[in-house]
Design a protein around this motif. Structure first.
Motif, PDB file in Angstrom:
ATOM      1  N   PRO A   1       4.904  -0.422   4.317  1.00  0.00           N
ATOM      2  CA  PRO A   1       3.944   0.766   3.947  1.00  0.00           C
ATOM      3  C   PRO A   1       3.818   1.710   4.848  1.00  0.00           C
ATOM      4  CG  PRO A   1       2.505  -1.141   4.315  1.00  0.00           C
ATOM      5  CD  PRO A   1       3.730  -1.823   4.528  1.00  0.00           C
ATOM      6  N   GLN A   2       3.412   2.866   4.376  1.00  0.00           N
ATOM      7  CA  GLN A   2       2.931   4.049   5.473  1.00  0.00           C
ATOM      8  C   GLN A   2       1.792   4.883   4.608  1.00  0.00           C
ATOM      9  OE1 GLN A   2       4.374   5.214   8.484  1.00  0.00           O
ATOM     10  NE2 GLN A   2       5.980   3.596   8.616  1.00  0.00           N
ATOM     11  N   LYS A   3       0.964   5.440   5.755  1.00  0.00           N
ATOM     12  CA  LYS A   3       0.006   6.328   5.191  1.00  0.00           C
ATOM     13  C   LYS A   3       0.322   7.783   5.812  1.00  0.00           C
ATOM     14  CE  LYS A   3      -3.619   2.452   5.792  1.00  0.00           C
ATOM     15  NZ  LYS A   3      -4.800   2.116   6.361  1.00  0.00           N
ATOM     16  N   PHE A   4       0.277   8.787   4.892  1.00  0.00           N
ATOM     17  CA  PHE A   4       0.656  10.199   5.582  1.00  0.00           C
ATOM     18  C   PHE A   4      -0.707  11.147   5.122  1.00  0.00           C
ATOM     19  CE2 PHE A   4       4.646   8.664   4.605  1.00  0.00           C
ATOM     20  CZ  PHE A   4       5.566   8.750   5.741  1.00  0.00           C
ATOM     21  N   GLY A   5      -0.863  12.201   6.137  1.00  0.00           N
ATOM     22  CA  GLY A   5      -1.845  12.999   5.851  1.00  0.00           C
ATOM     23  C   GLY A   5      -1.024  14.519   6.026  1.00  0.00           C
ATOM     24  N   TYR A   6      -1.297  15.494   5.173  1.00  0.00           N
ATOM     25  CA  TYR A   6      -0.638  16.722   5.626  1.00  0.00           C
ATOM     26  C   TYR A   6      -1.591  17.907   5.264  1.00  0.00           C
ATOM     27  CZ  TYR A   6      -0.074  16.789   0.452  1.00  0.00           C
ATOM     28  OH  TYR A   6      -0.537  16.562  -0.929  1.00  0.00           O
ATOM     29  N   VAL A   7      -1.143  19.138   5.796  1.00  0.00           N
ATOM     30  CA  VAL A   7      -1.861  20.486   5.220  1.00  0.00           C
ATOM     31  C   VAL A   7      -0.515  21.164   5.056  1.00  0.00           C
ATOM     32  CG1 VAL A   7      -3.219  22.154   5.851  1.00  0.00           C
ATOM     33  CG2 VAL A   7      -3.969  19.908   6.454  1.00  0.00           C
ATOM     34  N   GLY A   8      -0.239  22.103   4.067  1.00  0.00           N
ATOM     35  CA  GLY A   8       0.671  23.082   4.041  1.00  0.00           C
ATOM     36  C   GLY A   8       0.453  23.863   2.760  1.00  0.00           C
TER      37      GLY A   8
ATOM     38  N   TYR B   1       1.650   0.639  -1.310  1.00  0.00           N
ATOM     39  CA  TYR B   1       0.366  -0.283  -1.452  1.00  0.00           C
ATOM     40  C   TYR B   1       0.173  -0.591  -2.877  1.00  0.00           C
ATOM     41  CZ  TYR B   1      -0.569   0.737   3.451  1.00  0.00           C
ATOM     42  OH  TYR B   1      -0.574   1.094   4.889  1.00  0.00           O
ATOM     43  N   ALA B   2       0.366  -1.609  -3.293  1.00  0.00           N
ATOM     44  CA  ALA B   2      -0.065  -1.969  -4.881  1.00  0.00           C
ATOM     45  C   ALA B   2      -1.443  -2.136  -5.153  1.00  0.00           C
ATOM     46  CB  ALA B   2       1.142  -3.118  -5.103  1.00  0.00           C
ATOM     47  N   SER B   3      -2.090  -2.560  -4.088  1.00  0.00           N
ATOM     48  CA  SER B   3      -3.534  -2.961  -4.201  1.00  0.00           C
ATOM     49  C   SER B   3      -4.390  -1.631  -4.557  1.00  0.00           C
ATOM     50  CB  SER B   3      -4.073  -3.564  -2.893  1.00  0.00           C
ATOM     51  OG  SER B   3      -5.483  -3.631  -2.940  1.00  0.00           O
ATOM     52  N   ILE B   4      -5.415  -2.075  -5.515  1.00  0.00           N
ATOM     53  CA  ILE B   4      -6.590  -1.038  -5.781  1.00  0.00           C
ATOM     54  C   ILE B   4      -7.179  -0.510  -4.403  1.00  0.00           C
ATOM     55  CG2 ILE B   4      -8.628  -2.837  -6.056  1.00  0.00           C
ATOM     56  CD1 ILE B   4      -7.751   0.250  -8.111  1.00  0.00           C
ATOM     57  N   LYS B   5      -6.927  -1.229  -3.297  1.00  0.00           N
ATOM     58  CA  LYS B   5      -7.663  -0.685  -2.036  1.00  0.00           C
ATOM     59  C   LYS B   5      -6.945   0.525  -1.717  1.00  0.00           C
ATOM     60  CE  LYS B   5      -8.251  -5.085   0.393  1.00  0.00           C
ATOM     61  NZ  LYS B   5      -7.879  -5.932   1.515  1.00  0.00           N
TER      62      LYS B   5
ATOM     63  N   ALA C   1      11.515   6.062  -7.688  1.00  0.00           N
ATOM     64  CA  ALA C   1      12.751   5.624  -8.388  1.00  0.00           C
ATOM     65  C   ALA C   1      13.587   6.675  -8.834  1.00  0.00           C
ATOM     66  CB  ALA C   1      12.193   5.040  -9.990  1.00  0.00           C
ATOM     67  N   ASN C   2      13.124   8.082  -8.776  1.00  0.00           N
ATOM     68  CA  ASN C   2      14.127   9.170  -8.965  1.00  0.00           C
ATOM     69  C   ASN C   2      14.858   9.397  -7.733  1.00  0.00           C
ATOM     70  OD1 ASN C   2      13.350  10.247 -11.772  1.00  0.00           O
ATOM     71  ND2 ASN C   2      11.653   9.652 -11.046  1.00  0.00           N
ATOM     72  N   PHE C   3      14.433   8.882  -6.559  1.00  0.00           N
ATOM     73  CA  PHE C   3      15.083   9.235  -5.275  1.00  0.00           C
ATOM     74  C   PHE C   3      16.127   7.997  -4.649  1.00  0.00           C
ATOM     75  CE2 PHE C   3      11.568  11.854  -5.862  1.00  0.00           C
ATOM     76  CZ  PHE C   3      11.982  13.190  -5.324  1.00  0.00           C
ATOM     77  N   GLN C   4      15.661   6.729  -5.273  1.00  0.00           N
ATOM     78  CA  GLN C   4      16.670   5.693  -4.566  1.00  0.00           C
ATOM     79  C   GLN C   4      16.497   4.439  -5.649  1.00  0.00           C
ATOM     80  OE1 GLN C   4      13.550   5.469  -1.452  1.00  0.00           O
ATOM     81  NE2 GLN C   4      12.782   3.475  -2.441  1.00  0.00           N
ATOM     82  N   ALA C   5      17.200   3.474  -5.564  1.00  0.00           N
ATOM     83  CA  ALA C   5      17.232   2.401  -6.450  1.00  0.00           C
ATOM     84  C   ALA C   5      16.110   1.840  -6.804  1.00  0.00           C
ATOM     85  CB  ALA C   5      18.383   1.520  -6.075  1.00  0.00           C
ATOM     86  N   GLN C   6      15.085   1.567  -5.808  1.00  0.00           N
ATOM     87  CA  GLN C   6      14.047   0.906  -5.678  1.00  0.00           C
ATOM     88  C   GLN C   6      12.763   1.461  -5.650  1.00  0.00           C
ATOM     89  OE1 GLN C   6      13.786  -2.368  -2.868  1.00  0.00           O
ATOM     90  NE2 GLN C   6      11.911  -2.695  -3.505  1.00  0.00           N
ATOM     91  N   SER C   7      11.869   1.385  -6.643  1.00  0.00           N
ATOM     92  CA  SER C   7      10.624   2.344  -6.653  1.00  0.00           C
ATOM     93  C   SER C   7       9.630   1.570  -5.732  1.00  0.00           C
ATOM     94  CB  SER C   7      10.077   2.250  -7.987  1.00  0.00           C
ATOM     95  OG  SER C   7       9.824   1.213  -8.502  1.00  0.00           O
ATOM     96  N   GLU C   8       8.513   2.193  -5.472  1.00  0.00           N
ATOM     97  CA  GLU C   8       7.531   1.614  -4.397  1.00  0.00           C
ATOM     98  C   GLU C   8       6.293   2.184  -5.111  1.00  0.00           C
ATOM     99  OE1 GLU C   8       7.895  -0.304  -1.896  1.00  0.00           O
ATOM    100  OE2 GLU C   8      10.124  -0.242  -1.406  1.00  0.00           O
ATOM    101  N   PRO C   9       5.288   1.383  -4.847  1.00  0.00           N
ATOM    102  CA  PRO C   9       3.836   1.501  -5.407  1.00  0.00           C
ATOM    103  C   PRO C   9       3.300   2.884  -4.331  1.00  0.00           C
ATOM    104  CG  PRO C   9       3.757  -0.381  -4.111  1.00  0.00           C
ATOM    105  CD  PRO C   9       5.227  -0.126  -4.293  1.00  0.00           C
ATOM    106  N   ALA C  10       2.665   3.523  -4.957  1.00  0.00           N
ATOM    107  CA  ALA C  10       1.955   4.700  -4.187  1.00  0.00           C
ATOM    108  C   ALA C  10       0.854   5.119  -4.843  1.00  0.00           C
ATOM    109  CB  ALA C  10       3.210   5.759  -4.113  1.00  0.00           C
ATOM    110  N   VAL C  11      -0.102   5.844  -4.003  1.00  0.00           N
ATOM    111  CA  VAL C  11      -1.313   6.612  -4.414  1.00  0.00           C
ATOM    112  C   VAL C  11      -1.369   7.573  -3.632  1.00  0.00           C
ATOM    113  CG1 VAL C  11      -3.891   6.547  -4.731  1.00  0.00           C
ATOM    114  CG2 VAL C  11      -2.579   4.532  -4.997  1.00  0.00           C
TER     115      VAL C  11
END
Length: 380
Positions: free
Chosen positions: A94-101, A127-131, A296-306
């Motif tokens: 997993p990765q956590k990103f922050g941005y401004v743009g 991250y699949a967790s509700i956290k 899933a629209n960019f690669q074969a495997q989707s990933e959970p994300a918030v």
């Protein structure tokens, strides 16, 4: 002549507003760093194909052609470019990103909306967790408290609730879409006509109340419990119930409501959604949700994300309304007094140097600025 005119939907930022906006951005970026979010910046220009799988709301994109004839767009969204980045780089999750743009959207004429907007945001990928949802809600609560004085209410919803309910009524996809659109747009006569077909169904009483299914969590959850809803929506209801209880324990002063009669902030959301608004501002200060199928629209495997986006421009407007600009000082001096002027400048945060050649012109400058003139040539 158009040489000195701005395109429709754009504006120049100057002075107090520009300074306040940069201050807010600095606070947001510092908060992101403090919570361990990695900074990310994507290009203003993207291939149109990045956004093609999604209908990006009620606005159009700015399009242009590159030298090879490929269609490019000024990014109308910042989540999809990050998804494109992840699929291209294959960095470990997993990765956590922050941005401004800045993002660019061609709004309807006379809508009052700007076509160029500054957005800050958080993307928690893998991250699949509700956290992950709770982390976004915590950041939203802390930043809105730190940035503006107005009380902010967080509105919770679920991206799949409406689809699951209408799917239990009919398998006709066209009719499902018509019911949802009438509901979301609050076209009540049209909605009532569409649901009239289901008067014999046990769910009909709920369908009649559905357009008003928003408000205090206790009231909405009670209505949901009493209604003969399909089993498919029960996990969504239990998730909402758990998040409300967590918010009441963790941030007891945070106002919270539920809305299950409105469309999700983005069409790619798949689970819990949330939006924050202030009574003093038009529009949402922030919005976000879970989007487990986006990659899933960019690669074969989707990933959970918030993810979550914050409207920096609206936050700036509200911050300006609640702050009194500090008194300014304009320092007039002779070139030989430069060191003395620098010391005074360092000691007075709201001072600035007058570069006028004469005291008379410095007085005019001070008047234009609304500042107090301090004449260092008199030994001040």
């Amino acid at each position: 002549m158009l040489s000195n005119l701005l395109p429709l939907g754009t504006r120049d930022e100057f002075g107090r507003r520009a300074a306040r906006k940069q201050q807010l951005i600095a606070v947001i970026q510092a908060h992101f760093r403090q919570r361990g979010l990695a900074a990310i910046a994507t290009p203003l220009l993207e291939h149109q194909a990045v956004f093609d799988p999604y209908q990006m709301g009620s606005y159009q994109m700015y399009r242009l052609l590159d030298a090879e004839g490929q269609t490019l767009v000024l990014r109308p969204d910042l989540t999809l470019p990050i998804a494109r980045f992840l699929s291209a780089t294959k960095i470990p999750l997993p990765q956590k990103f922050g941005y401004v743009g800045d993002i660019f959207r061609v709004s309807r004429r006379l809508s009052g909306s700007y076509n160029q907007m500054t957005q800050a945001g958080v993307e928690l990928i893998g991250y699949a967790s509700i956290k992950a949802e709770l982390e976004c809600l915590t950041i939203a609560n802390q930043l809105s408290t730190a940035l503006i004085a107005d009380a902010v209410e967080i509105e919770l919803g679920d991206a799949q609730f409406a689809q699951q309910v209408v799917a239990s009524l009919t398998t006709d996809v066209t009719r499902q879409t018509a019911i949802k659109q009438a509901l979301f747009n609050k076209q009540i006569p049209q909605y009532d006509a569409l649901i009239a077909t289901y008067q014999a169904e046990p769910l009909y009483d709920f369908l009649q109340k559905w357009p008003r299914l928003f408000g205090k969590p206790a009231l909405i959850l009670a209505q949901l419990t009493a209604a003969p809803l399909p089993a498919s929506v029960k996990p969504s209801i239990e998730r909402l119930r758990a998040v409300v209880a967590w918010m009441q324990r963790t941030m007891p002063n945070q106002a919270v409501s539920l809305d299950l009669s409105s469309q999700a902030p983005q069409k790619y959301y798949t689970g819990l959604t949330f939006r924050g608004y202030s009574q003093a501002g038009a529009g949402y200060l922030f919005s976000g949700g879970r989007y487990d199928q986006l990659l899933a629209n960019f690669q074969a495997q989707s990933e959970p994300a918030v993810g979550m986006g914050l409207d920096v421009d609206l936050l700036t407007e509200l911050a300006l309304d609640t702050t009194t600009p500090p008194a300014k000082q304009l320092l007039y001096f002779e070139p030989a007094q430069w060191s003395q002027a620098e010391k005074r400048l360092a000691a007075q945060p709201n001072a600035t140097l007058s570069l006028a050649p004469t005291l008379a012109l410095a007085r005019v400058e001070a008047q234009q600025m609304g500042a107090t003139l301090v004449d260092l040539t008199k030994g001040a």
